[in-house]
Design an enzyme around this catalytic site. Structure first.
Site, short mmCIF file in Angstrom:
data_model
loop_
_atom_site.label_atom_id
_atom_site.label_comp_id
_atom_site.label_asym_id
_atom_site.label_seq_id
_atom_site.Cartn_x
_atom_site.Cartn_y
_atom_site.Cartn_z
CD GLU A 195 -2.95 -1.20 2.22
OE1 GLU A 195 -4.12 -1.55 1.99
OE2 GLU A 195 -2.53 -0.98 3.36
CB CYS A 241 3.17 7.59 3.00
SG CYS A 241 3.77 6.45 4.27
CB CYS A 251 7.34 -4.93 8.76
SG CYS A 251 8.73 -4.10 9.58
CB CYS A 289 6.25 -2.13 16.04
SG CYS A 289 7.90 -1.70 15.48
CB CYS A 301 2.86 -1.63 13.55
SG CYS A 301 2.99 -1.60 11.76
CB SER A 304 10.58 6.35 8.99
OG SER A 304 10.12 5.11 8.53
CB SER A 340 9.95 4.62 14.96
OG SER A 340 9.54 4.88 13.65
CG LEU A 341 12.70 7.69 20.92
CD1 LEU A 341 13.65 8.88 20.92
CD2 LEU A 341 11.93 7.68 22.24
CG HIS A 342 7.17 4.68 18.87
ND1 HIS A 342 6.57 5.77 18.28
CD2 HIS A 342 7.48 3.83 17.83
CE1 HIS A 342 6.50 5.58 16.98
NE2 HIS A 342 7.05 4.43 16.68
CG HIS A 396 -4.48 6.17 14.23
ND1 HIS A 396 -5.11 7.38 14.29
CD2 HIS A 396 -3.29 6.39 13.63
CE1 HIS A 396 -4.33 8.29 13.74
NE2 HIS A 396 -3.23 7.72 13.33
CB CYS A 445 0.94 6.39 11.60
SG CYS A 445 1.84 7.69 10.84
FE1 SF4 Z 1 7.58 -2.51 10.76
FE2 SF4 Z 1 7.29 0.14 11.00
FE3 SF4 Z 1 5.26 -1.51 11.60
FE4 SF4 Z 1 7.39 -1.45 13.20
S1 SF4 Z 1 5.96 0.24 12.82
S2 SF4 Z 1 6.34 -3.30 12.46
S3 SF4 Z 1 9.03 -1.10 11.69
S4 SF4 Z 1 6.17 -1.22 9.56
#
Ligand code: SF4
Length: 336
Positions: free
Chosen positions: A91, A104, A111, A115, A118, A188, A210-212, A286, A329
């Site tokens: 996508e 984007c 992936c 995470c 996600c 990123s 991406s710190l979070h 979200h 996101c």
């Molecule tokens: Fe992968 Fe980014 Fe999703 Fe983490 S946030 S699982 S790095 S796509």
């Protein structure tokens, strides 16, 4: 196997021409056709001899694929679904704004990073995209001419597919390619150190980390990458580079209610980023049925943002776009 010409850099094309016994300048002609005129067939390359075109058709192709679906959000955001090799889909999200139009792009099918928050991460990993697959996401949408920015923040971890990402950014920024300023591109990462080091050395594009969560043990609970590449190590590497010039360093901080959205975390974040010329983008989480997290309350986000701003860190709340079409996101799934 045939070579996808789309995504090949000038050096790659020079090697291909040398192998085929074509004159060296043919590589430059190929770049012009691929990246300036953006043709989608080898036969359209009319300043190449018929023999060259016939040979190229035998050994190569131009990997242009039109999207198979486009969903349009009520806010104008569009989510495209592209087919990629091995019957998978990825996508790409087009985000129009008053002054700019951002695309984007995805760089992997799924992936590996896992995470917890996600949707892409929960799909598992199904393969890397080539530089051609990445560029096709720009070239094959009707909005190509209006694009002002590209962000590598779609499906996948760019530093885990660094060769393809660097080739794609090279095509975008070289004078033999699209000739864009690297300031128009942001890549990123969750902080894969070897890939990140190459990116920092070999590209001038902006970086978003991406710190979070600034607390190592807590970050580990939502981002498994923290085990192999702790945030401290990532920040130490970033401190070796100069961020006071044109190149921008930003940190993405997704806020989860009751987990990382209080002032104690804001203070730890300020501490962790001390001395780094950077900004922080807050992202409201979200909620999705599968994720065990909740969206923070607006007052918590505001207080967090104020704390960072008061401590000299430019901090903005990223506007959420395309949530109704699952384009926001962390929501990209690549489902047909
Ligand atoms: Fe992968 Fe980014 Fe999703 Fe983490 S946030 S699982 S790095 S796509």
């Amino acid at each position: 196997m045939k070579t996808n010409l789309l995504g090949q850099t000038l050096i790659h094309l020079q090697a291909l021409c040398a192998e085929e016994g074509f004159p060296r300048f043919t590589a430059k002609q190929l770049c012009d056709w691929l990246y300036k005129k953006r043709v989608d067939s080898i036969d359209a390359m009319t300043n190449l001899s018929l023999a060259q075109r016939a040979r190229l058709n035998e050994i190569a192709y131009i990997g242009r694929e039109t999207p198979v679906r486009c969903q349009v959000s009520k806010d104008g955001t569009k989510k495209y679904l592209f087919p990629v090799p091995d019957s998978h889909f990825i996508e790409t999200v087009f985000i129009p704004e008053a002054e700019r139009a951002t695309l984007c792009v995805s760089c992997q099918v799924g992936c590996k990073m896992g995470c917890l928050f996600c949707v892409t991460g929960r799909q598992g990993f199904h393969g890397n995209l080539s530089a051609g697959d990445i560029l096709n996401q720009l070239f094959s949408i009707p909005e190509f001419e209006s694009l002002t920015n590209v962000v590598f923040m779609g499906m996948g971890e760019p530093m885990d597919n660094i060769d393809a990402v660097l080739s794609a950014t090279q095509v975008l920024t070289s004078d033999w390619g699209l000739g864009w300023s690297p300031k128009r591109i942001t890549v990123s990462t969750v902080g894969i150190v070897p890939g990140l080091k190459r990116f920092l050395d070999e590209s001038q594009c902006h970086l978003a980390v991406s710190l979070h969560n600034p607390v190592a043990a807590e970050r580990l609970q939502v981002m498994p990458v923290q085990k192999a590449y702790p945030l401290d190590e990532v920040l130490a590497l970033l401190r070796e580079y100069d961020w006071s010039g044109q190149r921008r360093l930003s940190f993405e901080y997704t806020m989860f209610r009751g987990i990382n959205d209080d002032l104690a975390h804001a203070a730890k974040l300020v501490e962790a980023l001390k001395g780094l010329d950077c900004r922080v983008n807050l992202i409201r989480f979200h909620e999705s049925p599968e994720a065990p997290f909740r969206t923070p309350v607006p007052s918590a986000i505001q207080a967090f943002q104020n704390h960072l701003n008061r401590n000299g860190i430019v901090c903005t709340l990223r506007a959420s776009r395309g949530q109704d079409i699952e384009a926001a996101c962390g929501l990209l799934a690549g489902k047909e």
